[in-house]
Write an enzyme that holds these catalytic residues in place. Structure first.
Site, PDB file in Angstrom:
ATOM      1  N   GLY A  99      60.415 101.166  98.397  1.00 34.59           N
ATOM      2  CA  GLY A  99      61.437 101.907  99.147  1.00 34.59           C
ATOM      3  C   GLY A  99      61.035 102.146 100.592  1.00 34.59           C
ATOM      4  NE  ARG A 162      62.837 100.559  94.668  1.00 33.47           N
ATOM      5  CZ  ARG A 162      61.892 101.405  95.078  1.00 33.47           C
ATOM      6  NH1 ARG A 162      60.632 101.194  94.751  1.00 33.47           N
ATOM      7  NH2 ARG A 162      62.192 102.449  95.818  1.00 33.47           N
ATOM      8  N   GLY A 163      60.514  94.446  92.703  1.00 37.97           N
ATOM      9  CA  GLY A 163      60.429  93.304  91.786  1.00 37.97           C
ATOM     10  C   GLY A 163      59.919  92.054  92.497  1.00 37.97           C
ATOM     11  CG  ASP A 188      53.227 103.966  92.467  1.00 34.21           C
ATOM     12  OD1 ASP A 188      54.182 103.585  93.173  1.00 34.21           O
ATOM     13  OD2 ASP A 188      53.394 104.505  91.357  1.00 34.21           O
ATOM     14  CB  THR A 190      53.239  98.056  97.250  1.00 34.63           C
ATOM     15  OG1 THR A 190      54.640  98.275  97.213  1.00 34.63           O
ATOM     16  CG2 THR A 190      52.897  97.001  98.276  1.00 34.63           C
ATOM     17  CG  ASP A 218      58.780 110.067  95.894  1.00 30.49           C
ATOM     18  OD1 ASP A 218      59.647 110.337  96.733  1.00 30.49           O
ATOM     19  OD2 ASP A 218      59.003 109.469  94.824  1.00 30.49           O
ATOM     20  CD  GLU A 317      64.728 110.702  93.682  1.00 30.72           C
ATOM     21  OE1 GLU A 317      63.738 110.168  94.180  1.00 30.72           O
ATOM     22  OE2 GLU A 317      65.839 110.172  93.655  1.00 30.72           O
ATOM     23  CE1 TYR A 372      67.943 105.232  98.750  1.00 29.53           C
ATOM     24  CE2 TYR A 372      70.061 106.216  98.192  1.00 29.53           C
ATOM     25  CZ  TYR A 372      68.945 105.476  97.822  1.00 29.53           C
ATOM     26  OH  TYR A 372      68.813 105.001  96.546  1.00 29.53           O
ATOM     27  NE  ARG A 375      64.609 105.169 100.963  1.00 29.40           N
ATOM     28  CZ  ARG A 375      64.550 104.489  99.843  1.00 29.40           C
ATOM     29  NH1 ARG A 375      63.746 104.877  98.868  1.00 29.40           N
ATOM     30  NH2 ARG A 375      65.280 103.413  99.680  1.00 29.40           N
TER      31      ARG A 375
HETATM   32  N1  LIG Z   1      51.703  96.411  88.124  1.00 36.47           N
HETATM   33  C1  LIG Z   1      52.181  95.625  89.085  1.00 36.47           C
HETATM   34  N2  LIG Z   1      51.640  94.405  89.284  1.00 36.47           N
HETATM   35  C2  LIG Z   1      52.100  93.587  90.258  1.00 36.47           C
HETATM   36  N3  LIG Z   1      53.092  93.927  91.100  1.00 36.47           N
HETATM   37  C3  LIG Z   1      53.678  95.114  90.958  1.00 36.47           C
HETATM   38  C4  LIG Z   1      53.252  96.022  89.952  1.00 36.47           C
HETATM   39  N4  LIG Z   1      54.008  97.140  90.053  1.00 36.47           N
HETATM   40  C5  LIG Z   1      54.868  96.919  91.069  1.00 36.47           C
HETATM   41  N5  LIG Z   1      54.665  95.712  91.628  1.00 36.47           N
HETATM   42  C6  LIG Z   1      55.404  95.128  92.741  1.00 36.47           C
HETATM   43  O1  LIG Z   1      55.252  95.959  93.888  1.00 36.47           O
HETATM   44  C7  LIG Z   1      56.461  96.003  94.627  1.00 36.47           C
HETATM   45  C8  LIG Z   1      56.843  97.428  94.930  1.00 36.47           C
HETATM   46  O2  LIG Z   1      56.818  98.230  93.747  1.00 36.47           O
HETATM   47  P1  LIG Z   1      57.797  99.477  93.562  1.00 36.47           P
HETATM   48  O3  LIG Z   1      59.215  99.034  93.666  1.00 36.47           O
HETATM   49  O4  LIG Z   1      57.387 100.190  92.335  1.00 36.47           O
HETATM   50  O5  LIG Z   1      57.566 100.360  94.863  1.00 36.47           O
HETATM   51  P2  LIG Z   1      56.299 101.144  95.381  1.00 36.47           P
HETATM   52  O6  LIG Z   1      55.369 100.228  96.060  1.00 36.47           O
HETATM   53  O7  LIG Z   1      55.713 101.936  94.249  1.00 36.47           O
HETATM   54  O8  LIG Z   1      56.941 102.067  96.477  1.00 36.47           O
HETATM   55  P3  LIG Z   1      57.846 103.370  96.286  1.00 36.47           P
HETATM   56  O9  LIG Z   1      57.791 103.764  94.835  1.00 36.47           O
HETATM   57  O10 LIG Z   1      57.216 104.379  97.169  1.00 36.47           O
HETATM   58  O11 LIG Z   1      59.179 102.980  96.736  1.00 36.47           O
HETATM   59  C9  LIG Z   1      57.508  95.243  93.837  1.00 36.47           C
HETATM   60  O12 LIG Z   1      57.719  93.989  94.449  1.00 36.47           O
HETATM   61  C10 LIG Z   1      56.903  95.103  92.458  1.00 36.47           C
HETATM   62  O13 LIG Z   1      57.266  93.901  91.827  1.00 36.47           O
HETATM   63  O1  LIG Z   2      67.072 103.535  95.686  1.00 36.86           O
HETATM   64  P1  LIG Z   2      65.754 102.901  95.928  1.00 36.86           P
HETATM   65  O2  LIG Z   2      65.610 102.274  97.244  1.00 36.86           O
HETATM   66  O3  LIG Z   2      65.323 102.002  94.835  1.00 36.86           O
HETATM   67  O4  LIG Z   2      64.670 104.063  96.003  1.00 36.86           O
HETATM   68  C1  LIG Z   2      64.773 105.316  95.454  1.00 36.86           C
HETATM   69  C2  LIG Z   2      63.399 105.851  95.146  1.00 36.86           C
HETATM   70  O5  LIG Z   2      62.442 105.502  96.107  1.00 36.86           O
HETATM   71  C3  LIG Z   2      61.696 106.634  96.517  1.00 36.86           C
HETATM   72  O6  LIG Z   2      62.135 106.992  97.786  1.00 36.86           O
HETATM   73  C4  LIG Z   2      60.215 106.318  96.607  1.00 36.86           C
HETATM   74  O7  LIG Z   2      59.684 105.994  95.380  1.00 36.86           O
HETATM   75  C5  LIG Z   2      62.021 107.699  95.473  1.00 36.86           C
HETATM   76  O8  LIG Z   2      61.950 108.998  95.970  1.00 36.86           O
HETATM   77  C6  LIG Z   2      63.392 107.313  95.044  1.00 36.86           C
HETATM   78  O9  LIG Z   2      63.659 107.675  93.724  1.00 36.86           O
HETATM   79 MG   LIG Z   3      56.238 103.839  93.431  1.00 29.41          MG
END
Ligand SMILES: Nc1ncnc2c1ncn2[C@@H]1O[C@H](COP(=O)(O)OP(=O)(O)OP(=O)(O)O)[C@@H](O)[C@H]1O
Ligand SMILES: O=P(O)(O)OC[C@H]1O[C@](O)(CO)[C@@H](O)[C@@H]1O
Ligand SMILES: [Mg+2]
Length: 489
Positions: A99, A162-163, A188, A190, A218, A317, A372, A375
């Site tokens: 995010g 994401r993903g 985390d 990422t 967060d 949330e 949103y 952020r």
């Molecule tokens: N265990 C994992 N191993 C490899 N890649 C991962 C793993 N978990 C998440 N990722 C990859 O990391 C990227 C970001 O993960 P995620 O959407 O959970 O956001 P984040 O980095 O935790 O940030 P935020 O939660 O603050 O938005 C995605 O492309 C996802 O596929």
């Molecule tokens: O709607 P999106 O972009 O997937 O992100 C929402 C989530 O991302 C965060 O901003 C960060 O993990 C959370 O607070 C919220 O739940």
């Molecule tokens: Mg996260």
């Protein structure tokens, strides 16, 4: 555990432990080193003691007892006298994932400018659209000129997603393009992704430094003091709380309800509430609440309206998800596998309205959801400086050959933290410490705490403290006695 094979523990006297990060020379011995070009840089060469002593470490636990152990330390960040990459040899890339968060563009800008101004690096690629961009999207060339004013904009100029984390395809792309420094900005998930990229890079024996810059609105990343953009988000949240307060005081039995981000950790709601002083009740994921009964939320609202004529509620949330799930179906997961949340703001608005209608009491509830908005803004001045320092510190680490690490500020000092320490748990608001007590005392809200919840919270805090204090006994660790560790080959 991510990166388990890379655990490097260096014990010292009086319980001192250095939790070191991997280095490219761990698996590629005999690499040449070069003098740090900073020593000839007109701006930096005047700095007394500019280079960090290689033995400097930062302690994680700064409150210690006379006879207690000295605890875990991390390697101090900063420029080293000798580096493992020549400027011409460096081909860096930057990717942003997950995010959005205020400050992403500042970090991108300062990695580019840091590499260029301090080390004379010219080849820097921006990977577009998060991890999947390595194999499915275009790249852009990043120069100090093209990133010059991006810190004034919210979001990320590279795009995010994401993903789509396909380790093999990502490392193939790194190898094919000849990239040897990978800067990964994200939360985390990422950092977990960066951990597995590092493992694969090491398995292939590539001279590539993989470095993370932790990002999360967060503030849920452990070990570090706080994540960049958090202060900006808390500041922006004040605007929504102020609006809720104005609406509430101007109506008969006015209730202003504000929903703020915070999936599993309620730090934004917590700090925004403490900062505002207009909030009468703050609900966060860590503190389960209930609606009915003498100590429930409805009774508190009735009392507050009677005493004061209006009230403001801030809800994170992720709060009350178990309660909502009693009547609503789960809505699945996002592309990264994160649970999608049920809308606590709408649910709570409806429950409060229903309750007072049933009790024939007029209320005026205004629900504000700035989700949103807090952020998607540019970072404020102090977050800009914070982002700059993180970016420069991560560049120094990669140039010095460290890899498999996240840059972080710990007790005010920047240091290199192994990936697994950042990803093994989430930072949560502790409802049994003084900071949450301060909030309860400022809002006068019920604590909603029964003995069972307090006991569970205490146990969780003890478990977490063990992880935070580092007690390394639970780790599959290889102990080494000197910095020239080569056990990760
Ligand atoms: N265990 C994992 N191993 C490899 N890649 C991962 C793993 N978990 C998440 N990722 C990859 O990391 C990227 C970001 O993960 P995620 O959407 O959970 O956001 P984040 O980095 O935790 O940030 P935020 O939660 O603050 O938005 C995605 O492309 C996802 O596929
Ligand atoms: O709607 P999106 O972009 O997937 O992100 C929402 C989530 O991302 C965060 O901003 C960060 O993990 C959370 O607070 C919220 O739940
Ligand atoms: Mg996260």
């Amino acid at each position: 555990m991510d990166g388990a094979a890379a655990v490097k523990l260096v014990p010292g006297e009086a319980g001192y432990v250095l939790e070191d990060v991997p280095h490219v020379s761990d698996y590629l011995p005999d690499l040449p080193t070069y003098p740090n070009p900073l020593q000839d840089n007109p701006a930096y060469s005047v700095v007394k003691q500019y280079f960090v002593n290689p033995d400097d470490t930062v302690c994680q636990k700064i409150v210690v007892h006379k006879d207690g152990p000295r605890g875990n330390h991390f390697r101090r960040a900063g420029p080293r006298q000798r580096v493992y990459f020549e400027p011409d040899e460096v081909h860096a890339c930057i990717v942003t994932c997950g995010g959005l968060c205020p400050g992403l563009n500042t970090v991108i800008r300062e990695i580019v400018c840091g590499l260029s101004d301090m080390y004379g690096v010219t080849k820097i690629l921006g990977i577009q659209g998060g991890y999947k961009g390595f194999y499915a999207r275009n790249t852009i060339t990043l120069t100090p000129k093209c990133v010059n004013d991006i810190h004034k904009r919210g979001g990320t100029i590279l795009g995010s997603s994401r993903g789509g984390h396909d380790t093999m395809k990502i490392v193939d792309s790194i190898q094919d393009r000849g990239i040897n420094q990978v800067y990964v900005i994200g939360g985390d998930g990422t950092q977990r992704g960066a951990g597995v990229i590092f493992e694969e890079v090491r398995r292939r024996g590539l001279k590539v430094s993989v470095a993370g810059i932790p990002k999360t609105i967060d503030n849920d990343i452990p070990v570090i003091d706080k994540s960049f953009g958090f202060d900006t988000a808390v500041e922006e949240a004040q605007r929504a709380i102020n609006a809720a307060h104005v609406e509430a005081v101007s109506a008969e039995n006015g209730i202003g309800l504000v929903k703020l981000m915070g999936r599993h950790s309620g730090f934004i709601a917590h700090y925004a509430t403490l900062a505002s002083r207009d909030v009468d009740c703050c609900l966060i994921p860590e503190s389960p609440f209930y609606l009915e009964g003498e100590s429930g939320l409805f009774r508190y609202i009735e009392k507050r309206l009677k005493d004061n004529g209006h009230m403001v509620i801030v809800v994170a949330e992720g709060a009350g998800q178990k309660l909502i799930a009693e009547t609503m179906q789960s809505i699945g997961k996002d592309a990264s596998g994160n649970e999608l949340l049920l809308d606590v703001g709408l649910w709570l608005s409806q429950k409060i309205n229903e309750h007072f209608k049933k009790n024939k009491m007029t209320i005026n509830l205004k629900y504000i959801d700035p989700t949103y908005m807090i952020r998607a803004i540019p970072s404020n001045a102090s977050d800009n400086v914070y982002c700059t320092l993180l970016a420069h510190s991560v560049v120094h680490g990669a140039m010095a050959g460290y890899t498999g690490f996240t840059i972080g500020q710990v007790n005010g000092r920047h240091c290199y933290i192994p990936f697994y320490r950042i990803t093994e748990k989430q930072n949560r608001v502790s409802i049994t410490d003084r900071m949450w007590a301060r909030l309860l005392s400022s809002t006068n809200q019920p604590s909603f705490l029964c003995n069972k919840v307090v006991e569970e919270a205490k146990k969780e805090q003890e478990r977490t403290a063990q992880l935070i204090d580092g007690s390394p006994s639970h780790r599959k660790a290889e102990k080494v006695s000197g910095a020239n560790f080569s056990g990760t080959k």
